[in-house]
Design a protein around this motif. Structure first.
Motif, PDB file in Angstrom:
ATOM      1  N   UNK A   1       0.830  -1.204   0.000  1.00  0.00           N
ATOM      2  CA  UNK A   1       0.000   0.000   0.000  1.00  0.00           C
ATOM      3  C   UNK A   1       0.867   1.258   0.000  1.00  0.00           C
ATOM      4  N   UNK A   2       1.971   1.244   0.782  1.00  0.00           N
ATOM      5  CA  UNK A   2       2.858   2.400   0.828  1.00  0.00           C
ATOM      6  C   UNK A   2       3.497   2.651  -0.536  1.00  0.00           C
ATOM      7  N   UNK A   3       3.894   1.570  -1.204  1.00  0.00           N
ATOM      8  CA  UNK A   3       4.503   1.702  -2.528  1.00  0.00           C
ATOM      9  C   UNK A   3       3.517   2.305  -3.524  1.00  0.00           C
ATOM     10  N   UNK A   4       2.273   1.804  -3.485  1.00  0.00           N
ATOM     11  CA  UNK A   4       1.261   2.325  -4.403  1.00  0.00           C
ATOM     12  C   UNK A   4       0.935   3.776  -4.090  1.00  0.00           C
ATOM     13  N   UNK A   5       0.866   4.106  -2.818  1.00  0.00           N
ATOM     14  CA  UNK A   5       0.549   5.478  -2.423  1.00  0.00           C
ATOM     15  C   UNK A   5       1.665   6.427  -2.841  1.00  0.00           C
TER      16      UNK A   5
ATOM     17  N   UNK B   1       8.051  11.858  -2.521  1.00  0.00           N
ATOM     18  CA  UNK B   1       7.331  10.928  -1.647  1.00  0.00           C
ATOM     19  C   UNK B   1       8.234   9.724  -1.417  1.00  0.00           C
ATOM     20  N   UNK B   2       8.608   9.477  -0.174  1.00  0.00           N
ATOM     21  CA  UNK B   2       9.567   8.431   0.168  1.00  0.00           C
ATOM     22  C   UNK B   2       8.874   7.323   0.961  1.00  0.00           C
ATOM     23  N   UNK B   3       8.663   6.152   0.351  1.00  0.00           N
ATOM     24  CA  UNK B   3       8.012   5.054   1.073  1.00  0.00           C
ATOM     25  C   UNK B   3       8.985   4.288   1.946  1.00  0.00           C
ATOM     26  N   UNK B   4       8.514   3.835   3.102  1.00  0.00           N
ATOM     27  CA  UNK B   4       9.255   2.919   3.957  1.00  0.00           C
ATOM     28  C   UNK B   4       8.392   1.679   4.146  1.00  0.00           C
ATOM     29  N   UNK B   5       8.731   0.833   5.114  1.00  0.00           N
ATOM     30  CA  UNK B   5       8.004  -0.432   5.268  1.00  0.00           C
ATOM     31  C   UNK B   5       6.517  -0.191   5.487  1.00  0.00           C
ATOM     32  N   UNK B   6       6.180   0.702   6.414  1.00  0.00           N
ATOM     33  CA  UNK B   6       4.763   0.940   6.719  1.00  0.00           C
ATOM     34  C   UNK B   6       4.461   2.418   6.879  1.00  0.00           C
ATOM     35  N   UNK B   7       5.237   3.251   6.191  1.00  0.00           N
ATOM     36  CA  UNK B   7       5.020   4.693   6.293  1.00  0.00           C
ATOM     37  C   UNK B   7       5.395   5.368   4.986  1.00  0.00           C
ATOM     38  N   UNK B   8       4.984   6.610   4.868  1.00  0.00           N
ATOM     39  CA  UNK B   8       5.294   7.416   3.689  1.00  0.00           C
ATOM     40  C   UNK B   8       5.640   8.818   4.150  1.00  0.00           C
TER      41      UNK B   8
ATOM     42  N   UNK C   1      -3.269  -1.909  -3.246  1.00  0.00           N
ATOM     43  CA  UNK C   1      -1.874  -2.335  -3.068  1.00  0.00           C
ATOM     44  C   UNK C   1      -1.142  -2.498  -4.396  1.00  0.00           C
ATOM     45  N   UNK C   2       0.151  -2.242  -4.363  1.00  0.00           N
ATOM     46  CA  UNK C   2       0.985  -2.531  -5.529  1.00  0.00           C
ATOM     47  C   UNK C   2       0.934  -4.034  -5.806  1.00  0.00           C
ATOM     48  N   UNK C   3       1.135  -4.446  -7.055  1.00  0.00           N
ATOM     49  CA  UNK C   3       1.086  -5.875  -7.387  1.00  0.00           C
ATOM     50  C   UNK C   3       2.017  -6.698  -6.506  1.00  0.00           C
ATOM     51  N   UNK C   4       1.588  -7.908  -6.195  1.00  0.00           N
ATOM     52  CA  UNK C   4       2.399  -8.782  -5.346  1.00  0.00           C
ATOM     53  C   UNK C   4       3.706  -9.161  -6.033  1.00  0.00           C
TER      54      UNK C   4
END
Length: 225
Positions: free
Chosen positions: A27-31, A46-53, A80-83
């Motif tokens: 979800x973070x990657x897609x966001x 926009x910098x994604x981490x494991x569970x944050x943006x 979510x981004x593709x698996x």
């Protein structure tokens, strides 16, 4: 899932999500991709981490209130981004010996042979969950359950650049000579970070990484020359 937002100074907004798992990471990657694609003056990165943006913005062009409203709307709709990662990077690894000094101990603690540890580590494609700790250090997961070990009780003061390591359900690659507490099972010549390269990191969040054992590493793990 639970979402929260908080300001970090005048020009940064941190969005966090729980639980911390692979779905949240997707979800973070897609966001991050959606925020980057916005036609909204003032957003810088926009910098994604494991569970944050982390969203950096220019407060002279965009108010925090406006940005919070935009992010809240995106969160309601994000998928979510593709698996399966769209891009997979192959990394050649020399396992064991001087390149992977912890491999014998790892194998013994897990009740496996060194060859079995190598086979498990190279058996799948890992997702780049985030880049952190140091420029170019990828947190890759999830690690096969059979390889799950906590971090070392005593971290090393210096880990050689290119070291491939495992700990706490993840695997990673040290981009430079750094202190670290992960278990070292191999080493690669791949340059994980180059400030003159665009992008400077060899892999980015959302990429896939596939480890390939070099023949010499396999022979070493089997007790040969």
């Amino acid at each position: 899932m639970t979402w929260s937002m908080q300001p970090l100074g005048e020009g940064a907004l941190l969005l966090e999500c729980t639980p911390v798992d692979t779905l949240t990471n997707r979800l973070m990657l897609a966001l991050a991709d959606q925020v980057t694609a916005l036609d909204l003056p003032g957003i810088e990165v926009a910098l994604p981490a494991w569970s944050s943006l982390l969203v950096l913005f220019d407060p002279l062009c965009l108010t925090r209130t406006r940005l919070e409203a935009v992010l809240t709307a995106l969160v309601r709709e994000v998928e979510p981004a593709p698996a399966r990662p769209a891009r997979v990077v192959d990394i050649q690894v020399r396992y064991g010996g001087e390149d992977g000094p912890d491999l014998p101990e790892v194998a013994a603690r897990l009740g496996l042979s060194e060859a079995e540890v190598i086979a498990l580590h190279t058996s799948q494609i890992y997702r780049v969950m985030m880049i952190g700790f140091a420029p170019g250090f990828p947190y890759l997961g999830p690690l096969p359950a059979a390889l799950d070990l906590p971090r070392r009780s005593t971290p090393r003061t210096a880990v050689p650049a290119g070291s491939v390591a495992i700990a706490a359900g993840m695997t990673g690659i040290y981009p430079d000579r750094l202190p670290g507490g992960w278990h070292l099972i191999g080493r690669t010549e791949a340059q994980m970070f180059d400030p003159l390269r665009d992008p400077p990191t060899l892999v980015v969040p959302g990429d896939g990484v596939r480890f390939n054992a070099e023949a010499q590493g396999r022979r070493g793990a089997e007790g040969g020359e």
